[in-house]
Motif scaffolding. Structure first.
Motif, short mmCIF file in Angstrom:
data_model
loop_
_atom_site.label_atom_id
_atom_site.label_comp_id
_atom_site.label_asym_id
_atom_site.label_seq_id
_atom_site.Cartn_x
_atom_site.Cartn_y
_atom_site.Cartn_z
N ASN A 1 -6.25 4.17 -52.70
CA ASN A 1 -5.20 3.07 -52.54
C ASN A 1 -4.73 2.96 -51.25
O ASN A 1 -4.34 1.77 -50.74
CB ASN A 1 -4.39 3.42 -53.50
N LYS A 2 -4.99 3.96 -50.47
CA LYS A 2 -4.61 3.96 -49.07
C LYS A 2 -5.40 3.07 -48.30
O LYS A 2 -4.66 1.99 -47.57
CB LYS A 2 -4.49 5.17 -48.24
N GLU A 3 -6.54 2.82 -48.47
CA GLU A 3 -7.54 1.84 -47.90
C GLU A 3 -7.25 0.35 -48.40
O GLU A 3 -7.40 -0.54 -47.39
CB GLU A 3 -8.83 2.47 -48.08
N SER A 4 -7.02 0.33 -49.64
CA SER A 4 -6.82 -1.06 -50.15
C SER A 4 -5.27 -1.41 -49.69
O SER A 4 -5.46 -2.67 -49.39
CB SER A 4 -6.47 -0.94 -51.64
N VAL A 5 -4.41 -0.79 -49.31
CA VAL A 5 -3.23 -1.16 -48.66
C VAL A 5 -3.54 -1.65 -47.26
O VAL A 5 -2.82 -2.69 -46.97
CB VAL A 5 -1.89 -0.15 -48.76
N THR A 6 -4.07 -1.04 -46.70
CA THR A 6 -4.43 -1.21 -45.31
C THR A 6 -5.13 -2.50 -45.26
O THR A 6 -5.17 -3.42 -44.40
CB THR A 6 -5.43 0.14 -44.60
N ALA A 7 -6.27 -2.55 -46.16
CA ALA A 7 -7.00 -3.96 -46.21
C ALA A 7 -6.22 -5.27 -46.61
O ALA A 7 -6.42 -6.26 -46.23
CB ALA A 7 -8.20 -3.82 -47.04
N LYS B 1 2.31 4.38 -59.99
CA LYS B 1 2.23 3.28 -61.41
C LYS B 1 1.13 3.28 -62.06
O LYS B 1 0.97 3.21 -63.45
CB LYS B 1 2.57 2.07 -60.60
N LYS B 2 -0.19 3.40 -61.37
CA LYS B 2 -1.46 3.41 -62.04
C LYS B 2 -1.55 4.51 -62.75
O LYS B 2 -2.16 4.41 -63.94
CB LYS B 2 -2.52 3.35 -61.05
N ASN C 1 4.67 -3.67 -56.22
CA ASN C 1 4.33 -4.45 -57.27
C ASN C 1 3.93 -5.71 -57.13
O ASN C 1 3.00 -6.09 -58.02
CB ASN C 1 5.90 -4.66 -57.89
N LEU C 2 4.16 -6.23 -56.13
CA LEU C 2 3.26 -7.60 -55.61
C LEU C 2 2.04 -7.35 -55.50
O LEU C 2 1.17 -8.11 -56.03
CB LEU C 2 4.07 -8.03 -54.48
N LEU C 3 1.74 -6.32 -54.87
CA LEU C 3 0.16 -6.04 -54.88
C LEU C 3 -0.51 -5.80 -55.77
O LEU C 3 -1.66 -6.02 -56.36
CB LEU C 3 -0.02 -4.77 -53.76
N LEU C 4 0.29 -4.86 -56.97
CA LEU C 4 -0.37 -4.65 -58.22
C LEU C 4 -0.57 -5.77 -59.23
O LEU C 4 -1.47 -6.21 -60.02
CB LEU C 4 0.51 -3.71 -58.97
N PHE D 1 -6.94 -1.21 -57.02
CA PHE D 1 -6.31 -0.07 -57.01
C PHE D 1 -6.31 0.89 -58.28
O PHE D 1 -6.72 0.21 -59.35
CB PHE D 1 -4.67 -0.46 -57.02
N ASN D 2 -6.59 1.93 -58.14
CA ASN D 2 -6.52 2.95 -59.08
C ASN D 2 -5.87 4.23 -59.04
O ASN D 2 -4.95 4.12 -58.22
CB ASN D 2 -8.12 3.23 -59.11
#
Length: 64
Positions: free
Chosen positions: A30-36, A56-57, A13-16, A23-24
């Motif tokens: 999303n996996k790559e975005s979380v890593t970054a 969630k998306k 939720n914090l990331l969103l 994210f999409n």
């Protein structure tokens, strides 16, 4: 469907909130975005967060 731990939901939720455009509904993206965007070292935790964000998306897209 399994219940997600509290820390997965909180971080997801914090990331969103902070990075909504990063994210999409695609898990791989999303996996790559979380890593970054985080310092999560565990692959399992990263995948759980990415899965939660993807869920969630997807729900938001269906409700829109």
């Amino acid at each position: 469907m399994a219940i997600k731990p509290k820390y997965i939901k909180q971080l997801g939720n914090l990331l969103l909130e902070q990075y909504p455009d990063s994210f999409n509904a695609d898990f791989e993206t999303n996996k790559e975005s979380v890593t970054a965007l985080t310092t999560v070292e565990s692959k399992g935790v990263r995948n759980r967060i990415a899965g939660y964000v993807t869920q969630k998306k997807s729900q938001a897209a269906q409700n829109a």
